[in-house]
Design a protein around this motif. Structure first.
Motif, PDB file in Angstrom:
ATOM      1  N   GLU A  53      32.862   7.265  -1.146  1.00  0.00           N
ATOM      2  CA  GLU A  53      31.633   7.690  -0.474  1.00  0.00           C
ATOM      3  C   GLU A  53      30.645   8.313  -1.454  1.00  0.00           C
ATOM      4  O   GLU A  53      31.054   8.960  -2.422  1.00  0.00           O
ATOM      5  N   VAL A  54      29.369   8.150  -1.172  1.00  0.00           N
ATOM      6  CA  VAL A  54      28.321   8.736  -1.999  1.00  0.00           C
ATOM      7  C   VAL A  54      28.520  10.244  -2.134  1.00  0.00           C
ATOM      8  O   VAL A  54      28.320  10.811  -3.211  1.00  0.00           O
ATOM      9  N   LYS A  57      30.719  10.973  -5.006  1.00  0.00           N
ATOM     10  CA  LYS A  57      30.032  10.687  -6.269  1.00  0.00           C
ATOM     11  C   LYS A  57      29.096  11.845  -6.632  1.00  0.00           C
ATOM     12  O   LYS A  57      29.036  12.259  -7.792  1.00  0.00           O
ATOM     13  N   GLU A  58      28.361  12.341  -5.642  1.00  0.00           N
ATOM     14  CA  GLU A  58      27.379  13.398  -5.899  1.00  0.00           C
ATOM     15  C   GLU A  58      28.017  14.780  -6.019  1.00  0.00           C
ATOM     16  O   GLU A  58      27.705  15.529  -6.948  1.00  0.00           O
ATOM     17  N   GLN A  59      28.893  15.120  -5.097  1.00  0.00           N
ATOM     18  CA  GLN A  59      29.413  16.492  -5.023  1.00  0.00           C
ATOM     19  C   GLN A  59      30.580  16.772  -5.961  1.00  0.00           C
ATOM     20  O   GLN A  59      30.714  17.880  -6.456  1.00  0.00           O
ATOM     21  N   ALA A  66      19.133  11.210  -7.236  1.00  0.00           N
ATOM     22  CA  ALA A  66      18.013  10.343  -7.616  1.00  0.00           C
ATOM     23  C   ALA A  66      18.495   9.057  -8.295  1.00  0.00           C
ATOM     24  O   ALA A  66      17.906   7.988  -8.094  1.00  0.00           O
ATOM     25  N   LEU A  67      19.562   9.140  -9.082  1.00  0.00           N
ATOM     26  CA  LEU A  67      20.114   7.953  -9.751  1.00  0.00           C
ATOM     27  C   LEU A  67      20.671   6.978  -8.719  1.00  0.00           C
ATOM     28  O   LEU A  67      20.454   5.761  -8.806  1.00  0.00           O
ATOM     29  N   ILE A  68      21.382   7.513  -7.729  1.00  0.00           N
ATOM     30  CA  ILE A  68      21.937   6.678  -6.660  1.00  0.00           C
ATOM     31  C   ILE A  68      20.806   6.079  -5.830  1.00  0.00           C
ATOM     32  O   ILE A  68      20.842   4.891  -5.495  1.00  0.00           O
TER      33      ILE A  68
END
Length: 159
Positions: A53-54, A57-59, A66-68
């Motif tokens: 899940e995104v 990836k982020e947390q 912004a890259l995603i």
């Protein structure tokens, strides 16, 4: 049972005294699992993070939102960032990140169809980005991607 190329890759890494770690999205932890079944697993497998899940990836892996947003979660740019972040976490000689589209409903387009897999491998000498489109069921795509990554690692490990 792991494929012949996964077994060979594990053997090559063990012979070099190198370990390996993974940041897996599309493969959902399967690459770590395949390497854990090799005879050399205790010598080479450092660990892995499943970042399907995104949010993860982020947390967890600190991939910038912004890259995603700019490139989609399944892209060469995001895959490289995942590899870079996992390399820091695991302090591994070889770090592999895999993203991609194994089923419909993601960021697929005509240029990026289902079956598109992005692999980023960080070695002591270089960073290798690879994109390939595989055919088959979700599981077949995952297994082909794992074998492709293992072959790329074997090729990169040559002196």
């Amino acid at each position: 049972m792991p494929s012949d190329i996964v077994i060979k890759c594990s053997t090559v890494l063990a012979a070099k005294g190198w370990n390996i770690a993974f940041a897996e999205s599309a493969t959902g932890g399967r690459m770590s699992a395949e390497f854990s079944l090799t005879e050399e697993s205790g010598k080479v497998l450092r660990g892995g993070i499943t970042c399907y899940e995104v949010f993860v990836k982020e947390q967890i892996l600190n991939v910038p939102h912004a890259l995603i947003e700019k490139h989609t979660p399944e892209s060469a740019q995001v895959t490289q960032k995942l590899a870079e972040q996992a390399a820091k976490i695991f302090n591994s000689k070889i770090t592999v990140a895999i993203t991609g589209l194994t089923t419909s409903g993601g960021s697929e387009t005509k240029e990026k169809p289902v079956g598109t897999i992005f692999i980023c491998i960080i070695t002591p000498k270089e960073t290798k980005n690879h994109r390939q489109v595989f055919k088959g069921s979700a599981e077949e795509i995952v297994l082909q991607a794992i074998d492709e990554a293992a072959q790329l690692i074997v090729d990169l490990a040559r002196d």
